[in-house]
Write a protein that holds these residues in place. Sequence first.
Motif, PDB file in Angstrom:
ATOM      1  N   ARG A  39      17.137  29.621  70.167  1.00 41.98           N
ATOM      2  CA  ARG A  39      17.336  30.100  68.642  1.00 41.98           C
ATOM      3  C   ARG A  39      17.367  28.868  67.754  1.00 41.98           C
ATOM      4  O   ARG A  39      17.379  27.576  68.271  1.00 41.98           O
ATOM      5  N   PRO A  40      17.043  28.910  66.363  1.00 44.91           N
ATOM      6  CA  PRO A  40      17.014  27.813  65.602  1.00 44.91           C
ATOM      7  C   PRO A  40      18.298  26.797  65.820  1.00 44.91           C
ATOM      8  O   PRO A  40      19.581  27.270  65.920  1.00 44.91           O
ATOM      9  N   ARG A  56      24.901  14.310  65.514  1.00 43.55           N
ATOM     10  CA  ARG A  56      25.024  15.354  64.253  1.00 43.55           C
ATOM     11  C   ARG A  56      24.394  14.629  63.094  1.00 43.55           C
ATOM     12  O   ARG A  56      23.786  15.355  62.361  1.00 43.55           O
ATOM     13  N   ARG A  57      24.546  13.341  62.820  1.00 44.52           N
ATOM     14  CA  ARG A  57      23.994  12.577  61.805  1.00 44.52           C
ATOM     15  C   ARG A  57      22.480  12.782  61.894  1.00 44.52           C
ATOM     16  O   ARG A  57      21.874  12.913  60.841  1.00 44.52           O
ATOM     17  N   GLN A  58      21.878  12.571  63.123  1.00 43.38           N
ATOM     18  CA  GLN A  58      20.395  12.536  63.263  1.00 43.38           C
ATOM     19  C   GLN A  58      19.757  14.021  63.110  1.00 43.38           C
ATOM     20  O   GLN A  58      18.572  14.192  62.544  1.00 43.38           O
ATOM     21  N   TYR A  59      20.624  15.026  63.459  1.00 40.29           N
ATOM     22  CA  TYR A  59      20.327  16.264  62.963  1.00 40.29           C
ATOM     23  C   TYR A  59      20.148  16.593  61.685  1.00 40.29           C
ATOM     24  O   TYR A  59      19.168  17.225  60.982  1.00 40.29           O
ATOM     25  N   TYR A  60      21.047  16.013  60.558  1.00 38.97           N
ATOM     26  CA  TYR A  60      20.902  16.189  59.332  1.00 38.97           C
ATOM     27  C   TYR A  60      19.671  15.253  58.688  1.00 38.97           C
ATOM     28  O   TYR A  60      19.120  16.070  57.650  1.00 38.97           O
ATOM     29  N   GLN A  76      13.254  19.765  55.035  1.00 35.04           N
ATOM     30  CA  GLN A  76      13.147  20.267  53.608  1.00 35.04           C
ATOM     31  C   GLN A  76      12.438  19.557  52.700  1.00 35.04           C
ATOM     32  O   GLN A  76      11.804  20.181  51.695  1.00 35.04           O
ATOM     33  N   ARG A  77      12.406  18.115  52.893  1.00 38.88           N
ATOM     34  CA  ARG A  77      11.427  17.475  51.999  1.00 38.88           C
ATOM     35  C   ARG A  77      10.043  17.807  52.125  1.00 38.88           C
ATOM     36  O   ARG A  77       9.257  17.874  51.074  1.00 38.88           O
ATOM     37  N   VAL A  78       9.541  18.012  53.326  1.00 41.77           N
ATOM     38  CA  VAL A  78       8.140  18.377  53.330  1.00 41.77           C
ATOM     39  C   VAL A  78       7.727  19.713  52.945  1.00 41.77           C
ATOM     40  O   VAL A  78       6.770  20.302  52.242  1.00 41.77           O
ATOM     41  N   ALA A  79       8.984  20.918  53.019  1.00 44.58           N
ATOM     42  CA  ALA A  79       8.802  22.199  52.599  1.00 44.58           C
ATOM     43  C   ALA A  79       8.575  22.026  51.079  1.00 44.58           C
ATOM     44  O   ALA A  79       7.871  22.533  50.298  1.00 44.58           O
ATOM     45  N   PRO A 108      16.216  24.336  61.280  1.00 45.07           N
ATOM     46  CA  PRO A 108      16.064  25.049  59.862  1.00 45.07           C
ATOM     47  C   PRO A 108      15.383  24.383  59.062  1.00 45.07           C
ATOM     48  O   PRO A 108      15.031  22.955  59.249  1.00 45.07           O
ATOM     49  N   GLY A 109      14.861  25.050  58.165  1.00 43.51           N
ATOM     50  CA  GLY A 109      13.943  24.488  57.116  1.00 43.51           C
ATOM     51  C   GLY A 109      14.777  23.869  56.022  1.00 43.51           C
ATOM     52  O   GLY A 109      14.184  22.962  54.969  1.00 43.51           O
ATOM     53  N   THR A 110      16.181  23.992  55.908  1.00 47.91           N
ATOM     54  CA  THR A 110      17.083  23.492  54.908  1.00 47.91           C
ATOM     55  C   THR A 110      18.323  23.169  55.401  1.00 47.91           C
ATOM     56  O   THR A 110      18.926  23.647  56.292  1.00 47.91           O
TER      57      THR A 110
END
Length: 522
Positions: free
Chosen positions: A99-100, A201-205, A212-215, A289-291
């Motif tokens: 899952r995402p 966790r940092r790299q995940y964000y 999100q920037r690409v979207a 996730p996208g955001t």
Amino acid sequence: MTHTSNPSADMTIAWQGTRKDNSEMKHDRGSGRTRPRLKLLAGLAATVFLGGCVSFSQDAGLSVAQTVAYTDLGKDVVKITGEAEALAAQTRAEELLRRPLTPDGAVQIALLKNRGLQAAFNDLGVSEAAYVQASLPPSPRVSLGRSGLLGGGAFEVERQLMIGLFELATLPQRAAVAQQEFRAAQFRTAEAVLSLGAEARRQYYRAVAANQRVAFMQQALATAETASELAKQLGETGALNKLEQAREHAFYQELGAQLAQARIEQKVERERLIRQLGLWGRDITFTLPGTLPPLPSRLATQRDVESEALARRVDLQALRNDLNAVAGQYSLDVIQSVVSDIELVEGSSFGKSKTVDDHGEVEIEKEKSRTRGIEVSFTIPIFDFGETTRRGAQEAYMAAANRLAERAVNVRSEAREAYAVYRGKHDLARHYQNRVLPLQKRIQDEALLQYSGMLVDVSQLIIDARTRILSNVDAINARRDFWIAATDLKAALVGGLNGGGGAGGGETTTAAAGGEAAGGGH
């Protein structure tokens, strides 16, 4: 730590006690004085043997790391030692990747799959082996010697079994030093777990923010493409001059270039996340996730972050154990600067010779004797009286104490800094969300209305659009930096902060990303 012996310790004196010939040994055996003494020493040695030995732990020394991972991260850590553990870890990771991916899922996968962390577990195993080895009694030394042939074909063979009584006597202290060193290694392994979890966790964000920037850039590009087509149509009817048409087309091309740059950053951040998670093969096809997550409704309170950090930081606990180990080693070094060793000796020797009597017959003569006693070897401090060893041990202890004091000072400051950045990043992200972006949207809506009424030209419309794009990118970066700051705050309180480059590590990332966005939007 082990200090080298005194450079002036070239001269030694050896004293061999209770060395007797055959007749004396027979007398002693008859009197029964030597054997009880050796039995007493052997009993003392056996007591030290049994009291000082430790065995390998069932969890390979990971008890501290497992406790820290569960308490502070809510995650599990496993040392991969065979196919069963590897298969279980892979199965658990695949379940999380179906899952995402979430921040907690990313941390758990990293703790299961990252090979660098497994190497840290192996290093801890080496430390445990050194600890167990230090708790074992010294191995006996066997000495065998044979003198050359003497006149008449005679020769002599000497055998000795020696046990270091000084090493036996100091075995509990040496084992205690090794225990403190192993304990420090356990806390450093726990710090490696926290550091990996925080960096994952940092790299995940960072990776999700890149998505999100690409979207957002894709949406902006679609709007610019529509405006560019409209400008072309208006130009064909004569309602828009060539200069304004060119501006619309140039704005569209600029956004295309910025989107291409954003996609490059998206791939780079994803690959960095893949490396943190330790994934390869089909596992790298996971979905992000996208955001970014929304800002929390409630913030962590400041309370007494300094006291909490001093009580919980695993790097401080590792340094405390280092200091205890150096203190124990200091006492050993002081003793060893005077006495080198005391040995329990059990030996025997025999010789053979042959003679020819008057009748030409060969007679073999044998002579055997036994050696028991204590042999003492010590350094003659003719130059410094052991001062260099004692001074070196003292300096080593003070260095460890100063390192601990320095870290305690830094921990207090890092906790305050991390909380200040955490609150500041939240306020900044909230400001973009509640103030800047609504105003930019209102400006764009009003500009479109005036443009439709021919009250403003296309140049002003493009300027407003560029400003809104830049504000949205900055808002995404601000939210990303808040979540990184929240990760840094947790790391400042429990450990693992170094992986992020300090409490302010997010600022460098923000500046770089913001500069790229600003540079692409002029």
